[in-house]
Design a protein around this motif. Structure first.
Motif, PDB file in Angstrom:
ATOM      1  N   ARG A 170       0.829  -1.209   0.000  1.00  0.00           N
ATOM      2  CA  ARG A 170       0.000   0.000   0.000  1.00  0.00           C
ATOM      3  C   ARG A 170       0.863   1.259   0.000  1.00  0.00           C
ATOM      4  O   ARG A 170       0.559   2.233  -0.694  1.00  0.00           O
ATOM      5  N   ARG A 171       1.959   1.231   0.777  1.00  0.00           N
ATOM      6  CA  ARG A 171       2.877   2.376   0.780  1.00  0.00           C
ATOM      7  C   ARG A 171       3.513   2.550  -0.595  1.00  0.00           C
ATOM      8  O   ARG A 171       3.643   3.662  -1.100  1.00  0.00           O
ATOM      9  N   LEU A 172       3.909   1.465  -1.227  1.00  0.00           N
ATOM     10  CA  LEU A 172       4.487   1.532  -2.566  1.00  0.00           C
ATOM     11  C   LEU A 172       3.469   2.081  -3.562  1.00  0.00           C
ATOM     12  O   LEU A 172       3.806   2.923  -4.399  1.00  0.00           O
ATOM     13  N   ASP A 173       2.221   1.610  -3.472  1.00  0.00           N
ATOM     14  CA  ASP A 173       1.165   2.129  -4.347  1.00  0.00           C
ATOM     15  C   ASP A 173       0.999   3.633  -4.171  1.00  0.00           C
ATOM     16  O   ASP A 173       0.827   4.367  -5.150  1.00  0.00           O
ATOM     17  N   ALA A 174       1.055   4.101  -2.932  1.00  0.00           N
ATOM     18  CA  ALA A 174       0.898   5.536  -2.668  1.00  0.00           C
ATOM     19  C   ALA A 174       2.032   6.329  -3.309  1.00  0.00           C
ATOM     20  O   ALA A 174       1.808   7.384  -3.912  1.00  0.00           O
ATOM     21  N   VAL A 175       3.266   5.827  -3.223  1.00  0.00           N
ATOM     22  CA  VAL A 175       4.411   6.501  -3.837  1.00  0.00           C
ATOM     23  C   VAL A 175       4.255   6.508  -5.345  1.00  0.00           C
ATOM     24  O   VAL A 175       4.469   7.544  -6.004  1.00  0.00           O
ATOM     25  N   LEU A 176       3.854   5.381  -5.907  1.00  0.00           N
ATOM     26  CA  LEU A 176       3.668   5.311  -7.362  1.00  0.00           C
ATOM     27  C   LEU A 176       2.560   6.254  -7.831  1.00  0.00           C
ATOM     28  O   LEU A 176       2.669   6.868  -8.888  1.00  0.00           O
ATOM     29  N   ASP A 177       1.511   6.381  -7.040  1.00  0.00           N
ATOM     30  CA  ASP A 177       0.422   7.298  -7.389  1.00  0.00           C
ATOM     31  C   ASP A 177       0.922   8.741  -7.431  1.00  0.00           C
ATOM     32  O   ASP A 177       0.553   9.508  -8.330  1.00  0.00           O
ATOM     33  N   LEU A 216       3.953   9.697  -8.087  1.00  0.00           N
ATOM     34  CA  LEU A 216       4.843   9.823  -9.244  1.00  0.00           C
ATOM     35  C   LEU A 216       4.057  10.002 -10.536  1.00  0.00           C
ATOM     36  O   LEU A 216       4.463  10.737 -11.428  1.00  0.00           O
ATOM     37  N   GLU A 217       2.914   9.300 -10.629  1.00  0.00           N
ATOM     38  CA  GLU A 217       2.078   9.422 -11.826  1.00  0.00           C
ATOM     39  C   GLU A 217       1.431  10.800 -11.910  1.00  0.00           C
ATOM     40  O   GLU A 217       1.211  11.302 -13.011  1.00  0.00           O
ATOM     41  N   GLU A 218       1.149  11.399 -10.771  1.00  0.00           N
ATOM     42  CA  GLU A 218       0.521  12.717 -10.751  1.00  0.00           C
ATOM     43  C   GLU A 218       1.501  13.833 -11.077  1.00  0.00           C
ATOM     44  O   GLU A 218       1.125  14.892 -11.532  1.00  0.00           O
ATOM     45  N   THR A 219       2.790  13.590 -10.844  1.00  0.00           N
ATOM     46  CA  THR A 219       3.811  14.604 -11.110  1.00  0.00           C
ATOM     47  C   THR A 219       4.058  14.720 -12.608  1.00  0.00           C
ATOM     48  O   THR A 219       4.302  13.704 -13.268  1.00  0.00           O
ATOM     49  N   PRO A 220       3.985  15.981 -13.166  1.00  0.00           N
ATOM     50  CA  PRO A 220       4.178  16.127 -14.630  1.00  0.00           C
ATOM     51  C   PRO A 220       5.612  15.886 -15.052  1.00  0.00           C
ATOM     52  O   PRO A 220       6.548  16.004 -14.421  1.00  0.00           O
TER      53      PRO A 220
END
Length: 111
Positions: free
Chosen positions: A98-105, A107-111
């Motif tokens: 879940r922590r990894l998913d949050a970090v990946l989320d 990163l995806e939001e960052t342009p």
């Protein structure tokens, strides 16, 4: 709660055999005698009795006396101890993902 490592070892060793897992699965539906447990297997009743002894020694099943019948029963608390031990590690792993998913989320939001 402290974990009895020897009991865990005996239980997981007992469950390492497919016949014993099948016996546990059958007993999850209700009590059964050795003859009833032996029916679906192409092994002797003596071999099934040995498998039952291993499960008894591991604390996973018990036998009672009902007249001349000696039905076998699962020990729910023993199964709960096994699933509790597994859940400890499963939950820790899920938290990490879940922590990894949050970090990946993020990163995806960052342009």
């Amino acid at each position: 709660m402290p974990v009895d490592e020897e009991a865990l070892d005996r239980a997981f060793t007992a469950l390492g055999d497919p016949v014993r897992r099948a016996l546990v699965a059958r007993l999850s539906r209700g009590e059964a005698t050795v003859n009833e447990l032996a029916e679906p297997f192409a092994i002797t009743k003596q071999a099934v009795s040995r498998h039952i002894q291993v499960l008894e020694q591991a604390g996973l099943i018990t036998r009672s006396r009902d007249g001349q019948r000696r039905p076998c029963h699962l020990v729910p608390s023993a199964l709960e101890a096994l699933t509790g031990w597994i859940d400890t590690y499963r939950l820790a792993t899920e938290r990490s993902y879940r922590r990894l998913d949050a970090v990946l989320d993020t990163l995806e939001e960052t342009p």
